[in-house]
Enzyme design. Structure first.
Site, PDB file in Angstrom:
ATOM      1  N   ASN A   1       5.985   0.122   7.993  1.00  0.00           N
ATOM      2  CA  ASN A   1       5.639   1.308   7.196  1.00  0.00           C
ATOM      3  C   ASN A   1       6.893   2.193   7.116  1.00  0.00           C
ATOM      4  OD1 ASN A   1       4.231   3.472   5.929  1.00  0.00           O
ATOM      5  ND2 ASN A   1       2.369   2.955   7.019  1.00  0.00           N
TER       6      ASN A   1
ATOM      7  N   ASN B   1       7.752  10.512   1.432  1.00  0.00           N
ATOM      8  CA  ASN B   1       6.424  10.952   1.008  1.00  0.00           C
ATOM      9  C   ASN B   1       5.592  11.378   2.191  1.00  0.00           C
ATOM     10  OD1 ASN B   1       3.787   9.227   1.494  1.00  0.00           O
ATOM     11  ND2 ASN B   1       5.500   7.775   1.405  1.00  0.00           N
TER      12      ASN B   1
ATOM     13  N   CYS C   1       0.827   5.159   9.537  1.00  0.00           N
ATOM     14  CA  CYS C   1       1.164   6.354   8.743  1.00  0.00           C
ATOM     15  C   CYS C   1       1.840   7.349   9.696  1.00  0.00           C
ATOM     16  CB  CYS C   1      -0.101   6.955   8.122  1.00  0.00           C
ATOM     17  SG  CYS C   1       0.222   8.531   7.324  1.00  0.00           S
TER      18      CYS C   1
ATOM     19  N   THR D   1       8.420   1.087  -3.386  1.00  0.00           N
ATOM     20  CA  THR D   1       9.284   2.114  -3.973  1.00  0.00           C
ATOM     21  C   THR D   1      10.066   1.614  -5.196  1.00  0.00           C
ATOM     22  OG1 THR D   1       9.441   3.128  -1.811  1.00  0.00           O
ATOM     23  CG2 THR D   1      11.115   3.781  -3.395  1.00  0.00           C
TER      24      THR D   1
ATOM     25  N   SER E   1       0.868  -1.175   0.000  1.00  0.00           N
ATOM     26  CA  SER E   1       0.000   0.000   0.000  1.00  0.00           C
ATOM     27  C   SER E   1       0.901   1.220   0.000  1.00  0.00           C
ATOM     28  CB  SER E   1      -0.841  -0.005   1.273  1.00  0.00           C
ATOM     29  OG  SER E   1      -1.484   1.223   1.411  1.00  0.00           O
TER      30      SER E   1
ATOM     31  N   GLY F   1      12.079  -1.474   1.281  1.00  0.00           N
ATOM     32  CA  GLY F   1      13.308  -1.485   0.487  1.00  0.00           C
ATOM     33  C   GLY F   1      13.587  -2.742  -0.323  1.00  0.00           C
TER      34      GLY F   1
HETATM   35  C1  SIN Z   1       0.208   8.930   2.857  1.00  0.00           C
HETATM   36  O1  SIN Z   1      -0.865   8.836   2.259  1.00  0.00           O
HETATM   37  O2  SIN Z   1       0.635  10.036   3.225  1.00  0.00           O
HETATM   38  C2  SIN Z   1       1.046   7.715   3.145  1.00  0.00           C
HETATM   39  C3  SIN Z   1       0.312   6.733   3.946  1.00  0.00           C
HETATM   40  C4  SIN Z   1       1.197   5.973   4.889  1.00  0.00           C
HETATM   41  O3  SIN Z   1       2.380   6.307   5.045  1.00  0.00           O
HETATM   42  O4  SIN Z   1       0.719   5.053   5.528  1.00  0.00           O
END
Ligand code: SIN
Length: 306
Positions: free
Chosen positions: A193, A71, A131, A267, A23, A245
């Protein structure tokens, strides 16, 4: 499914090989998921979806560093009531298990999002309790053992499908958190994550991401993820899915030896394209054959022997 040494079973889900789309950064469209399946993924996980639509953060939401991507998208998603249409359509075209990642701002929200996703045909759910940068969800949930346990219990009560729990590495003891999730009924743990991170532009002297902080993914975090899987394996009996990774077959094998039953890839798709799943699986297959193993299962956790 044709039986071969790459087949794995994760909490009742049959996968033709141990690679799963993580995800994360990819969008939601069925066409995108289909291209990943054509690239050889054994299962796919959607980007996280919650009860209500969310726009996410303003750009820039992704920054490339020398060692990976950072991100902070802000969990943009159309909301589960809209997304059920994508799940239904995906189920008609994908021939691999479809796992829907869900998040919420309360135990009830996680459970309801999970229920709606399962009702639309998701084969399993992955709870995003990790997250690293959206307030009142994600890792804020995953770091509080009482709330985490209740999130897992309520999601389990709401669905009859397997529930995976994706954990954050930004904690003191990830194995303890995995144990909490397992005791509350989780069917599998995803570790890990992204790692909380940031980047600053030397010219403007400002943080690059609009949210300032985000999550680092890619090769830099693999050793952290392998260590997390190794620690979790020593504490829980449920399957672990390694994430962080994975770029080639050696990375995947390392996760399997640490205790993962499968690996997620995210990634690396940005640099290697969707066929990275085929390349990784075929490399794992060659490794197993060369070493005389008849199945992936035989090497799961092998590095723990004394
Ligand atoms: C995001 O949508 O900012 C990333 C989601 C995540 O890191 O779980």
């Amino acid at each position: 499914m044709k039986r071969n040494r790459l087949n794995v079973n994760i909490a009742g889900l049959q996968l033709a090989n141990p690679t799963i789309l993580a995800s994360g950064i990819l969008g939601y469209s069925v066409a995108t998921l289909q291209s990943i399946v054509e690239g050889g993924a054994g299962a796919v996980i959607t980007k996280s979806v919650g009860l209500k639509p969310r726009q996410g953060y303003a750009n820039p939401t992704v920054v490339q560093t020398k060692c990976g991507l950072i991100n902070a998208m802000g969990l943009p998603n159309p909301g589960i009531d809209e997304f059920v249409n994508e799940i239904r359509e995906a189920k008609t075209v994908l021939d691999v298990p479809l796992i829907v990642s869900v998040y919420g701002f309360s135990e009830e929200e996680y459970a309801l999002a999970a229920k709606k996703a399962a009702g639309a045909g998701a084969d399993a759910l992955e709870l995003n309790v990790s997250c690293p940068h959206v307030k009142e969800t994600g890792s804020e949930i995953g770091q509080n053992s009482e709330i985490l346990a209740e999130v897992v219990r309520k999601a389990k009560a709401a669905v009859s499908k397997p529930v995976f729990v994706k954990l954050a590495p930004n904690v003191t003891d990830i194995a303890e958190i995995a144990e909490t999730a397992a005791r509350a009924g989780a069917d599998a743990i995803t570790a890990i994550n992204t790692v909380k991170a940031m980047a600053i532009d030397a010219e403007t002297a400002m943080p690059i991401l609009s949210n300032k902080k985000g999550g680092l993914s890619g090769q830099a975090i693999k050793p952290i993820a392998v260590r997390c899987v190794y620690e979790v394996y020593e504490r829980v009996k449920i399957p672990i899915i390694g994430c962080g990774g994975v770029t080639d077959w050696r990375d995947a094998v390392e996760f399997l030896l640490a205790g993962a039953s499968a690996v997620q890839i995210g990634t690396a798709i940005a640099t290697k394209g969707p066929n990275v799943f085929k390349t990784v699986s075929s490399g794992v297959n060659t490794y197993l054959k060369r070493k005389g193993f008849r199945s992936v299962k035989e090497i799961v956790g092998l590095s723990h022997r004394n």
